[in-house]
Design a protein around this motif. Structure first.
Motif, PDB file in Angstrom:
ATOM      1  N   LEU A 176       0.838  -1.197   0.000  1.00  0.00           N
ATOM      2  CA  LEU A 176       0.000   0.000   0.000  1.00  0.00           C
ATOM      3  C   LEU A 176       0.871   1.244   0.000  1.00  0.00           C
ATOM      4  O   LEU A 176       1.933   1.284   0.618  1.00  0.00           O
ATOM      5  N   THR A 177       0.398   2.274  -0.685  1.00  0.00           N
ATOM      6  CA  THR A 177       1.108   3.552  -0.700  1.00  0.00           C
ATOM      7  C   THR A 177       0.815   4.287   0.601  1.00  0.00           C
ATOM      8  O   THR A 177      -0.168   3.990   1.286  1.00  0.00           O
ATOM      9  N   GLN A 194      -2.727   5.495   0.662  1.00  0.00           N
ATOM     10  CA  GLN A 194      -3.699   4.441   0.936  1.00  0.00           C
ATOM     11  C   GLN A 194      -3.710   4.082   2.418  1.00  0.00           C
ATOM     12  O   GLN A 194      -4.768   3.845   2.995  1.00  0.00           O
ATOM     13  N   LEU A 195      -2.539   4.056   3.030  1.00  0.00           N
ATOM     14  CA  LEU A 195      -2.467   3.741   4.463  1.00  0.00           C
ATOM     15  C   LEU A 195      -3.166   4.807   5.299  1.00  0.00           C
ATOM     16  O   LEU A 195      -3.853   4.493   6.268  1.00  0.00           O
TER      17      LEU A 195
END
Length: 96
Positions: A34-35, A38-39
């Motif tokens: 996850l980027t 996104q986190l």
């Protein structure tokens, strides 16, 4: 009599095996990490459970009504409790 089963011991991978597992996971196009964006967008599962919080919280009380009153409101079908609440609100508004 039940027998107690022993849990298998967990074997941690060696440093080399861990690196190989990580490299294999990163090379899988369907399992990319996850980027940071996104986190940050992730929400805790606890906050998603249950009914959404209402802005006008209602209070739970125990009240006794006459059988005729209950029979009338129940005969109106689903939502009879909300109907009873709206009738009482109208009464309060007109007598305030």
């Amino acid at each position: 009599m039940s027998t107690i089963s022993k849990r298998p011991t967990v074997r941690m991978p060696s440093v080399q095996a861990d690196k190989a597992i990580t490299a294999a996971a990163k090379s899988d196009p369907d399992a990319q990490p996850l980027t940071p964006t996104q986190l940050k967008a992730m929400v805790q599962l606890k906050s998603l459970r249950g009914r959404p919080k209402s802005e006008n919280k209602k209070q739970l009380v125990s009240v006794r009504y006459s059988p005729e009153v209950l029979a009338y409101f129940k005969s109106t079908g689903d939502g009879w409790q909300s109907l009873m609440d709206s009738v009482l609100r109208q009464y309060v508004a007109s007598h305030s």
